[in-house]
Design a protein around this motif. Structure first.
Motif, PDB file in Angstrom:
ATOM      1  N   ASP A   1       8.734 -10.946  -9.910  1.00 16.46           N
ATOM      2  CA  ASP A   1      10.052 -10.517  -9.637  1.00 16.46           C
ATOM      3  C   ASP A   1      10.262  -9.321  -9.827  1.00 16.46           C
ATOM      4  N   PRO A   2       9.495  -8.212  -8.934  1.00 14.60           N
ATOM      5  CA  PRO A   2       9.680  -6.958  -9.356  1.00 14.60           C
ATOM      6  C   PRO A   2      11.032  -6.378  -9.314  1.00 14.60           C
ATOM      7  N   GLN A   3      11.617  -5.525 -10.041  1.00 21.10           N
ATOM      8  CA  GLN A   3      13.003  -4.867 -10.019  1.00 21.10           C
ATOM      9  C   GLN A   3      12.997  -3.445 -10.137  1.00 21.10           C
ATOM     10  N   GLY A   4      11.830  -2.773  -9.963  1.00 20.34           N
ATOM     11  CA  GLY A   4      11.743  -1.234 -10.171  1.00 20.34           C
ATOM     12  C   GLY A   4      12.057  -0.459  -8.959  1.00 20.34           C
TER      13      GLY A   4
ATOM     14  N   VAL B   1       0.729  -0.960  -4.257  1.00 23.19           N
ATOM     15  CA  VAL B   1      -0.166  -0.500  -5.457  1.00 23.19           C
ATOM     16  C   VAL B   1      -1.138  -1.347  -5.652  1.00 23.19           C
ATOM     17  N   ALA B   2      -2.087  -0.993  -6.483  1.00 23.88           N
ATOM     18  CA  ALA B   2      -3.481  -1.489  -6.867  1.00 23.88           C
ATOM     19  C   ALA B   2      -3.021  -3.013  -7.298  1.00 23.88           C
ATOM     20  N   ASP B   3      -2.441  -3.074  -8.382  1.00 21.36           N
ATOM     21  CA  ASP B   3      -2.404  -4.540  -9.177  1.00 21.36           C
ATOM     22  C   ASP B   3      -1.212  -4.519 -10.095  1.00 21.36           C
ATOM     23  N   LEU B   4      -0.281  -5.358  -9.624  1.00 22.60           N
ATOM     24  CA  LEU B   4       1.104  -5.366 -10.354  1.00 22.60           C
ATOM     25  C   LEU B   4       0.790  -5.871 -11.770  1.00 22.60           C
ATOM     26  N   SER B   5      -0.168  -6.701 -11.970  1.00 27.03           N
ATOM     27  CA  SER B   5      -0.498  -7.225 -13.247  1.00 27.03           C
ATOM     28  C   SER B   5      -0.676  -6.063 -14.251  1.00 27.03           C
ATOM     29  N   LEU B   6      -0.983  -4.832 -13.830  1.00 29.34           N
ATOM     30  CA  LEU B   6      -1.041  -3.764 -14.955  1.00 29.34           C
ATOM     31  C   LEU B   6       0.304  -3.364 -15.538  1.00 29.34           C
ATOM     32  N   ALA B   7       1.276  -3.900 -14.945  1.00 31.59           N
ATOM     33  CA  ALA B   7       2.534  -3.383 -15.300  1.00 31.59           C
ATOM     34  C   ALA B   7       2.965  -3.366 -16.948  1.00 31.59           C
ATOM     35  N   SER B   8       2.474  -4.378 -17.615  1.00 33.75           N
ATOM     36  CA  SER B   8       2.971  -4.463 -19.031  1.00 33.75           C
ATOM     37  C   SER B   8       2.109  -3.264 -19.903  1.00 33.75           C
ATOM     38  N   TYR B   9       1.057  -3.044 -19.415  1.00 29.96           N
ATOM     39  CA  TYR B   9       0.363  -1.757 -19.977  1.00 29.96           C
ATOM     40  C   TYR B   9       0.827  -0.537 -19.808  1.00 29.96           C
ATOM     41  N   GLY B  10       1.438  -0.467 -18.456  1.00 33.19           N
ATOM     42  CA  GLY B  10       1.949   0.543 -17.985  1.00 33.19           C
ATOM     43  C   GLY B  10       3.206   0.768 -18.537  1.00 33.19           C
ATOM     44  N   ARG B  11       3.894  -0.505 -18.918  1.00 30.67           N
ATOM     45  CA  ARG B  11       5.179  -0.210 -19.403  1.00 30.67           C
ATOM     46  C   ARG B  11       5.159   0.514 -21.212  1.00 30.67           C
ATOM     47  N   LYS B  12       4.083  -0.146 -21.924  1.00 33.95           N
ATOM     48  CA  LYS B  12       3.981   0.258 -23.002  1.00 33.95           C
ATOM     49  C   LYS B  12       3.726   1.942 -23.091  1.00 33.95           C
ATOM     50  N   GLU B  13       2.815   2.381 -22.282  1.00 38.80           N
ATOM     51  CA  GLU B  13       2.653   3.860 -22.211  1.00 38.80           C
ATOM     52  C   GLU B  13       3.839   4.572 -21.777  1.00 38.80           C
TER      53      GLU B  13
ATOM     54  N   VAL C   1       6.931   1.927  -4.572  1.00 34.01           N
ATOM     55  CA  VAL C   1       5.926   2.660  -4.824  1.00 34.01           C
ATOM     56  C   VAL C   1       4.719   2.629  -3.830  1.00 34.01           C
ATOM     57  N   PHE C   2       4.137   3.650  -3.253  1.00 32.70           N
ATOM     58  CA  PHE C   2       2.983   3.553  -2.597  1.00 32.70           C
ATOM     59  C   PHE C   2       2.016   4.414  -2.870  1.00 32.70           C
ATOM     60  N   ALA C   3       1.077   3.749  -3.794  1.00 29.81           N
ATOM     61  CA  ALA C   3       0.140   4.809  -4.504  1.00 29.81           C
ATOM     62  C   ALA C   3      -0.646   3.966  -5.167  1.00 29.81           C
ATOM     63  N   TRP C   4      -2.341   4.322  -5.050  1.00 30.10           N
ATOM     64  CA  TRP C   4      -3.151   3.671  -5.865  1.00 30.10           C
ATOM     65  C   TRP C   4      -4.258   4.824  -5.924  1.00 30.10           C
ATOM     66  N   LYS C   5      -5.144   4.766  -7.076  1.00 27.17           N
ATOM     67  CA  LYS C   5      -6.069   5.643  -7.264  1.00 27.17           C
ATOM     68  C   LYS C   5      -7.184   5.401  -6.337  1.00 27.17           C
ATOM     69  N   GLY C   6      -7.496   6.529  -5.722  1.00 30.97           N
ATOM     70  CA  GLY C   6      -8.618   6.394  -4.753  1.00 30.97           C
ATOM     71  C   GLY C   6      -8.115   5.991  -3.159  1.00 30.97           C
ATOM     72  N   GLU C   7      -7.101   6.595  -2.756  1.00 30.83           N
ATOM     73  CA  GLU C   7      -6.811   6.489  -1.432  1.00 30.83           C
ATOM     74  C   GLU C   7      -7.614   7.116  -0.510  1.00 30.83           C
ATOM     75  N   THR C   8      -7.828   6.729   0.853  1.00 32.62           N
ATOM     76  CA  THR C   8      -8.600   7.381   1.941  1.00 32.62           C
ATOM     77  C   THR C   8      -7.263   8.440   2.167  1.00 32.62           C
ATOM     78  N   LEU C   9      -7.771   9.535   3.147  1.00 29.50           N
ATOM     79  CA  LEU C   9      -6.827  10.517   3.598  1.00 29.50           C
ATOM     80  C   LEU C   9      -5.689   9.554   4.727  1.00 29.50           C
TER      81      LEU C   9
ATOM     82  N   ALA D   1       1.868   3.001 -11.694  1.00 32.98           N
ATOM     83  CA  ALA D   1       2.443   2.684 -10.543  1.00 32.98           C
ATOM     84  C   ALA D   1       3.075   1.221 -10.622  1.00 32.98           C
ATOM     85  N   ALA D   2       2.071   0.272 -11.043  1.00 34.17           N
ATOM     86  CA  ALA D   2       2.512  -1.081 -11.434  1.00 34.17           C
ATOM     87  C   ALA D   2       3.736  -1.167 -12.122  1.00 34.17           C
TER      88      ALA D   2
END
Ligand code: NAI
Length: 480
Positions: A102-105, A9-21, A108-116, A89-90
């Motif tokens: 220590d990711p426990q989820g 994924v792009a950046d695991l440090s975005l996880a807490s923002y993601g969790r709140k959403e 996921v293989f996905a980020w915004k703006g992948e090439t084909l 994703a994070a």
């Protein structure tokens, strides 16, 4: 606890923002939360390996965690190169109890703006668990995971990937290249994989079309459940979902005033109907193109002018495709549009707008205004603005449909997965829709949240209209 080691994924440090959403979304997804409560204790998906290819958004994270709450081992990718929300994703990788260290989820293989190329690499990762085994079932949106497996099996049987094909698109070339490499590495990879897959549950109109085609041609390798045609999916997500996310995408991309503009909506199916409402709600003047006389008549009776694209191409300010068909807005159309006309697609695939043809025009210049918003400048000096490179712009330029409507769609997905795993022998290599009582169950689970109080039938009334007191309330051929 089981750690997650393989993911991208792009950046695991975005996880807490993601969790709140995700936590905000859970409140808006009563159907999924009710299914967790109902099926959590019995774990109908215990140990089942579920591979999902569906826009990796906040709402999808709630779906993923619902499947996990029912016992599943989940892997996930996006079904579109621009639709991933990196924080979601994070958060899905980190999980509710993990940390970025220590990711426990789930993987996921996905980020915004992948090439084909990256997109199809991700889809390959989706289908192989760390022990080398494949999935037990698939959640698909648009059918790309299902397509890869089916083509893989057919090419393995033939012992080669065909060198030429009728589809000369860049993407098809990449798929063939992916399979060519796979065939060299393991000549029976997809053949083995397909044997242990008990079925796929498909989210969208275009994916469902692919499934019925495979079934018609007797090429379908496992049962398919058509989630799209649950009433609580296509008559809600496709319509009310797009009504919300279409102008969201337009606004975030361009912030142009929609009121007073002439908007041309191509296709007046479920998505087209929602798109029109979205634009009319902002005060746009909307006209529609259709090929189907029934939908054209519906549009006219809804007070819309039904036109041919050719006749409005020079006058329109905003052009939206919703057909699920190809070659709707061609380069020759775009060349005739007025200065800074906006062109966007919300149909599933990017071939509704002739992006390849546009790029091939002599003297055309592509200028990036910001990611997923491009000005295309013609040699005569006039420009048009294309959103998300012609791919679903409600997900590429905004965040897709809101949680509440996705709760209905994903409740159908979850129920469909439970169906496959618990009633395996009832499904053959065909395409099925969910029975109406389950559709009604999904709707029922969302009534309280919108303050709706249902009237109860008396036994006498039920007998009089020929239904059971507890439903289903309509015959199969009822159209809503
Ligand atoms: P639908 O079949 O209800 O509507 C498509 C309409 O386009 C039909 O009425 C058809 O007659 C019309 N059409 C076909 N060819 C045409 C042409 N050449 N010119 C004008 N009209 C034409 O399908 P639905 O459910 O509305 O889905 C449309 C597309 O949107 C599909 O690709 C689907 O997968 C996708 N979709 C996208 C979503 C999003 O979030 N962006 C959500 C749900 C679906």
């Amino acid at each position: 606890a089981r750690g997650v080691s393989d993911y991208k994924v792009a950046d695991l440090s975005l996880a807490s923002y993601g969790r709140k959403e995700i936590e905000l979304a859970e409140q808006e997804m009563p159907g999924l939360m009710a299914l967790r409560e109902e099926f959590g204790p019995t774990q109908p998906l215990a140990g089942k390996k579920v591979a999902g290819s569906l826009h990796m958004t906040t709402q999808t994270a709630v779906l993923i965690e619902t499947l996990v709450a029912l016992g599943a081992e989940v892997r996930w990718v996006s079904c579109n190169i621009f639709s991933t929300q990196d924080h979601a994703a994070a958060a899905a990788v980190v999980g509710p109890n993990g940390t970025p260290d220590d990711p426990q989820g789930v993987p996921v293989f996905a980020w915004k703006g992948e090439t084909l190329e990256e997109y199809w690499w991700c889809t390959e990762q989706l289908l192989v668990w760390p022990d080398g085994s494949g999935p037990d079932s698939i959640v698909d949106d648009g059918g790309d995971a299902t397509l890869l497996i089916h083509l893989g099996v057919e090419y393995e049987a033939a012992g080669a990937v065909p060198a030429d094909s009728a589809d000369d698109s860049e993407e098809h070339r990449i798929v063939l290249e992916t399979l060519r490499r796979s065939l060299v590495a393991n000549p029976k990879k997809y053949t083995e994989m397909a044997k242990s897959i008990i079925g796929v549950t498909e989210e969208t109109t275009n994916g469902v079309k692919r499934l019925y085609k495979l079934a018609r041609e007797r090429r379908l390798l496992f049962p398919g459940i058509n989630v799209n045609d649950s009433v609580t999916k296509s008559k809600f997500d496709n319509k009310y979902g797009i009504r919300h996310s279409l102008i969201d995408g337009l606004n975030r991309a361009t912030d142009v005033m929609i009121a007073g503009k002439l908007a041309v909506v191509c296709g007046y199916g479920d998505v087209g109907k929602g798109a029109v409402e979205s634009l009319r709600g902002q005060g746009a003047r909307v006209v529609v193109t259709e090929i189907d006389p029934i939908c054209a008549l519906q549009a006219a009776m809804d007070g819309l002018e039904v036109v041919r694209l050719e006749d409005v191409v020079a006058a329109g300010d905003i052009f939206i495709t919703t057909t699920g068909n190809k070659d709707i807005i061609m380069a020759t159309h775009m060349a005739r549009m007025k200065h800074n006309a906006i062109v966007g697609n919300v149909g599933h695939f990017d071939n509704e707008i002739d992006m390849a043809g546009l790029a091939r025009l002599d003297g055309i210049e592509k200028i990036e205004i910001k990611p997923q918003v491009h000005e295309w400048k013609f040699p005569d000096g006039h420009s048009i603005v294309v959103l998300s490179e012609g791919r679903l712009f409600n997900l590429g330029n905004a965040t897709g449909h809101p949680s509440f409507v996705m709760s209905a769609s994903f409740s159908n997905q979850t129920i469909a997965q439970i169906e496959l795993h618990t009633k395996r022998d009832q499904y053959a290599k065909e395409v099925y829709t969910l029975p109406k009582h389950l559709d009604e169950k999904v709707a029922r689970a969302h009534l309280k949240a919108v303050g709706a109080t249902l009237t109860e039938l008396s036994k006498e009334q039920a007998d009089y209209i020929g239904v059971e007191v507890d439903g289903p309330y309509k015959p199969e051929n009822y159209r809503y």
